[in-house]
Scaffold this motif. Structure first.
Motif: not given
Length: 316
Positions: A58-84
């Motif tokens: 669910l987390l992986a699918d949502t990160l892929q489907d919602i760009p705003d969510f992905l961008k925010d999570v990338q920012n606070f985890t300092q990870k670029v790829y969903i797998s990471d």
């Protein structure tokens, strides 16, 4: 018997006698006073593995489907790829099943207030080893934790003894997690079991589905490096408080698989699905491990006794 053997006998004999005395004293005290580290509902292994995999998907699918969510999570985890990002949230003891803590006792003799009284309740005694269903009604994701939200039944609420208003403590209190190796659950050979049902009418579309007594109930699915599992409950309490403030102004996203995702700011995200997961669980006490220390002492005494017996046989 040679001089070395005699010397060793003189060294071991007093030590074994003393150790036996100490162990006997500790055992009698433990029998009278030692409680589990905590009481809680432990998800059956096949449901635990399945739910972990489902949650990460669910987390992986949502990160892929919602760009705003992905961008925010990338920012606070300092990870670029969903797998990471998925590997960023780990469990300290990945081999253990998921659990929902009902009462934290602490370690003897420094028990939490009310721990001994709780353990003496007839309701608690009657519930040990009893199977019930935990209802997972949603998920939370913060910079520190990934967790599942639990809505307890009326019977489960009778066993609930947590502080539902205790928010984030000082940072030093939550940085208790030991380094762990990232673990993924997609490749497990376990036979998965999964039961779902539609959300209850009072939960469907409700952006504050739990509050008050029992609302802190949760499952920790993963934590950021250096963060202890206890933090998930603190994060959930803070999010419940945020849900009650300016709820209509919170940015809401539709999920492709049904439900909604909301951003409460500063990396605080909540999933509100249209289905809930039913997780068969057993109510148990989790041992603190002090009895393992007693077992080690007993084993050492046994070894000492064997050496002494062998020496006497040689002497005779």
């Amino acid at each position: 018997m040679n001089v070395f053997s005699l010397s060793l006998l003189l060294i071991l004999l007093p030590g074994c006698i003393m150790m036996s005395m100490v162990e006997g004293t500790q055992k009698s005290k433990a029998d009278e006073a030692e409680l589990p580290l905590y009481w809680g509902w432990f998800v059956k292994p096949e449901y635990s593995s399945s739910f972990l995999s489902r949650s990460r998907k669910l987390l992986a699918d949502t990160l892929q489907d919602i760009p705003d969510f992905l961008k925010d999570v990338q920012n606070f985890t300092q990870k670029v790829y969903i797998s990471d990002i998925l590997l960023h949230y780990t469990r300290e003891k990945p081999e253990e099943v998921l659990h929902c803590t009902a009462m934290f006792n602490g370690v003897y003799p420094n028990y939490s207030p009310g721990a001994e009284e709780y353990s003496e309740k007839q309701q608690v005694k009657d519930s040990v080893n009893q199977v019930s269903t935990l209802h997972s009604i949603g998920w939370i994701l913060t910079p520190r934790t990934f967790g599942a939200r639990i809505k307890l039944t009326n019977d489960q609420l009778l066993l609930w003894n947590q502080n539902d208003t205790e928010g984030n403590p000082p940072q030093s209190a939550v940085n208790a997690k030991k380094p762990t190796s990232p673990v993924t659950h997609y490749q497990s050979q376990t036979v998965f079991k999964e039961n779902t049902t539609n959300q209850d009418p009072d939960v469907m579309g409700n952006f504050q589905p739990t509050s008050g007594f029992g609302s802190k109930a949760h499952l920790t699915l993963g934590c950021s490096p250096g963060v202890g599992a206890v933090t998930t409950g603190y994060d959930l309490v803070d999010l419940i408080r945020l849900e009650g403030i300016n709820s209509s102004e919170v940015k809401t996203y539709d999920l492709s698989n049904g439900g909604w995702l909301r951003n409460y700011g500063e990396g605080q995200w909540v999933f509100y699905p249209t289905k809930q997961f039913l997780l068969e669980s057993t109510f148990l006490g989790y041992d603190s491990g002090t009895r393992g220390l007693e077992a080690s002492l007993a084993l050492l005494c046994l070894l000492c006794s064997s050496v002494i017996i062998s020496m006497f046989k040689e002497l005779s």
